[in-house]
Design a protein around this motif. Structure first.
Motif, PDB file in Angstrom:
ATOM      1  N   SER A  84     -11.202   2.231 -14.926  1.00 40.38           N
ATOM      2  CA  SER A  84     -12.020   2.275 -13.659  1.00 40.38           C
ATOM      3  C   SER A  84     -12.991   1.622 -14.252  1.00 40.38           C
ATOM      4  O   SER A  84     -13.777   1.824 -15.311  1.00 40.38           O
ATOM      5  N   SER A 101      -3.598   0.595  -3.034  1.00 41.95           N
ATOM      6  CA  SER A 101      -3.330  -0.533  -2.396  1.00 41.95           C
ATOM      7  C   SER A 101      -3.409  -1.689  -3.347  1.00 41.95           C
ATOM      8  O   SER A 101      -4.644  -1.767  -4.014  1.00 41.95           O
ATOM      9  N   THR A 113     -11.876   0.308  -7.069  1.00 42.84           N
ATOM     10  CA  THR A 113     -11.054  -0.811  -7.137  1.00 42.84           C
ATOM     11  C   THR A 113     -11.345  -1.480  -8.610  1.00 42.84           C
ATOM     12  O   THR A 113     -12.255  -1.399  -9.223  1.00 42.84           O
ATOM     13  N   GLU A 130      -5.758  -6.731  -8.407  1.00 41.15           N
ATOM     14  CA  GLU A 130      -6.534  -5.549  -8.237  1.00 41.15           C
ATOM     15  C   GLU A 130      -6.013  -4.428  -7.263  1.00 41.15           C
ATOM     16  O   GLU A 130      -5.238  -4.649  -6.702  1.00 41.15           O
ATOM     17  N   VAL A 131      -6.217  -3.173  -7.655  1.00 42.76           N
ATOM     18  CA  VAL A 131      -5.787  -1.786  -6.998  1.00 42.76           C
ATOM     19  C   VAL A 131      -7.127  -1.277  -6.472  1.00 42.76           C
ATOM     20  O   VAL A 131      -7.972  -1.163  -7.004  1.00 42.76           O
ATOM     21  N   GLN A 132      -6.804  -0.943  -5.123  1.00 48.63           N
ATOM     22  CA  GLN A 132      -7.963  -0.157  -4.530  1.00 48.63           C
ATOM     23  C   GLN A 132      -7.284   1.258  -4.360  1.00 48.63           C
ATOM     24  O   GLN A 132      -6.210   1.192  -3.728  1.00 48.63           O
ATOM     25  N   TRP A 133      -7.990   2.522  -4.891  1.00 51.20           N
ATOM     26  CA  TRP A 133      -7.389   3.686  -4.938  1.00 51.20           C
ATOM     27  C   TRP A 133      -8.249   4.656  -4.532  1.00 51.20           C
ATOM     28  O   TRP A 133      -9.605   4.584  -4.520  1.00 51.20           O
ATOM     29  N   ASP A 182      -3.255  -5.735  -4.578  1.00 45.73           N
ATOM     30  CA  ASP A 182      -3.060  -7.095  -4.440  1.00 45.73           C
ATOM     31  C   ASP A 182      -2.736  -7.886  -5.848  1.00 45.73           C
ATOM     32  O   ASP A 182      -2.084  -7.227  -6.531  1.00 45.73           O
ATOM     33  N   GLU A 205       0.898  -1.190  -0.082  1.00 40.59           N
ATOM     34  CA  GLU A 205       0.132  -0.147   0.111  1.00 40.59           C
ATOM     35  C   GLU A 205       0.876   1.061  -0.081  1.00 40.59           C
ATOM     36  O   GLU A 205       2.069   1.333   0.768  1.00 40.59           O
ATOM     37  N   SER A 257     -12.238   7.220  -6.782  1.00 41.16           N
ATOM     38  CA  SER A 257     -11.713   6.072  -5.812  1.00 41.16           C
ATOM     39  C   SER A 257     -12.573   4.853  -6.573  1.00 41.16           C
ATOM     40  O   SER A 257     -13.338   5.177  -7.359  1.00 41.16           O
TER      41      SER A 257
END
Length: 264
Positions: free
Chosen positions: A84, A49, A65, A54-57, A51, A36, A63
Motif C-alpha cells: 500500500s 479490481s 489503489t 494497479e489494483v483497487q481494493w 487493471d 473485478e 482500501s
C-alpha cells in the motif's frame, strides 16, 4: 577474523538481502487485468479490481489503489501481491483459485517486535468468489508439510533449507549467500490451496520481517514457489517490500511415531 554467527547484531537487515535474491522470480502476468473479484468471507465481503498496472481494493478494514504483481501458480490459480502506498505498514497477498471459486487474503501488518510478538502480523481471511462455483475442499490451515525438509534455490548465489516442524514452527538454514551459516526457528502458518499446493508464511523474530509464499509441491523434485518479503530496513524507519521466487526439491521426510506426531 571470522564472523560470530551467534551475535544476531551481525545479521543482515532485510534490505541487505534483496540484491539478486529475486533472480529466480517467475515472470509476472496480466491475466487479472480488466477483472473485478468479490470475495465472500466470514469477515464480510472484499473487493479487488485489477487493471494493467494497479489494483483497487477494499478488504479487512483497508482500501486503496496500488501497483501490483501477479504470478500464475498453475492453471487458473493466481498469486497477486502489492504494498500500500498510503498505509506503508500494510502489504497484501491475494490467492485467487478461479477454477474452484475460492480465495485467500493475507494482510501483512508491519509493527514493532515485542516480548511474545514479531514485527509482522499476518491477517488470514478465506472465502469464496462471487459469480464462481465453489468446488473442491475449502482453503484451510494444513499440517501436510510437517516433517518435510526442502532445499530452496533463490538465485545462483542464494540457497536455504526449510524443515517444517509443527503447525507453529519451522527451522531455516542458509546454505549459500550472504547469510551462509545462519539458522533459526521461526513461527509459520500453512494453508492448503489445492492438493499439493500450499501457502507458507513465516514471521522472523531476529530480522523484523515476514513472508508470504505459495508453492507447488506436487513434483517433489521440482517444487516451484512465488513469494514476497516485507519488513523494516536497517535503520528501522522505512518498510522494505519485494517479491521473489525459488526452485525447490524435497530432501527427506521425517516420520514420527504416531503417539509423538507433532501434526496431530
Amino acid at each position: 577474523m571470522s564472523l560470530n554467527l551467534l551475535d544476531t547484531s551481525n545479521w543482515l537487515p532485510l534490505d541487505g538481502l534483496a540484491p539478486g535474491f529475486d533472480a529466480n522470480k517467475a515472470p509476472t502476468v496480466q491475466d487479472l487485468a480488466g477483472q473485478e473479484f468479490t470475495v465472500r468471507s466470514d469477515g464480510g465481503p472484499m473487493t479487488f479490481s485489477f487493471d494493467d498496472e494497479e489494483v483497487q481494493w477494499a478488504a479487512a478494514g483497508h482500501s486503496g489503489t496500488a501497483p501490483y504483481e501477479a504470478f500464475i501458480v498453475t492453471g487458473e490459480l493466481y498469486y497477486a501481491q502489492w504494498h500500500s502506498p498510503v498505509e506503508r505498514d500494510l502489504a497484501v497477498s491475494l490467492i485467487l483459485d478461479l477454477a474452484n471459486g475460492r480465495a485467500l487474503y493475507i494482510g501483512a501488518l508491519l509493527g514493532r517486535a515485542s516480548q511474545g510478538s514479531t514485527a509482522v502480523h499476518h491477517d488470514f481471511r478465506t472465502g469464496t468468489l462471487e459469480g464462481f462455483t465453489a468446488d473442491g475442499a475449502a482453503i484451510a490451515e494444513s499440517p501436510a508439510l510437517i516433517g518435510r525438509r526442502v532445499e530452496w534455490v533463490y538465485s545462483d548465489a542464494h540457497a536455504y533449507e526449510h524443515i517444517y516442524l509443527s503447525p507453529t514452527w519451522y527451522t531455516w538454514q542458509c546454505l549459500a549467500g550472504p547469510e551462509r551459516g545462519l539458522a533459526d526457528t521461526d513461527s509459520n502458518t500453512v494453508f492448503e490451496i489445492r492438493p499439493g499446493i500450499f501457502v507458507f508464511t513465516w514471521r522472523e523474530k531476529v530480522i523484523p520481517c515476514g513472508s508470504v509464499t505459495i508453492a507447488d509441491h506436487r513434483d517433489a523434485k521440482a517444487i516451484r514457489s512465488h513469494g514476497s518479503l516485507f519488513g523494516w530496513d536497517e535503520a528501522g524507519t522505512e518498510p522494505v517490500h519485494f517479491t521473489f521466487g525459488a526452485h525447490g526439491r524435497l530432501i527427506s521426510i521425517t516420520h514420527h511415531a504416531p503417539e509423538l506426531d507433532p501434526s496431530v
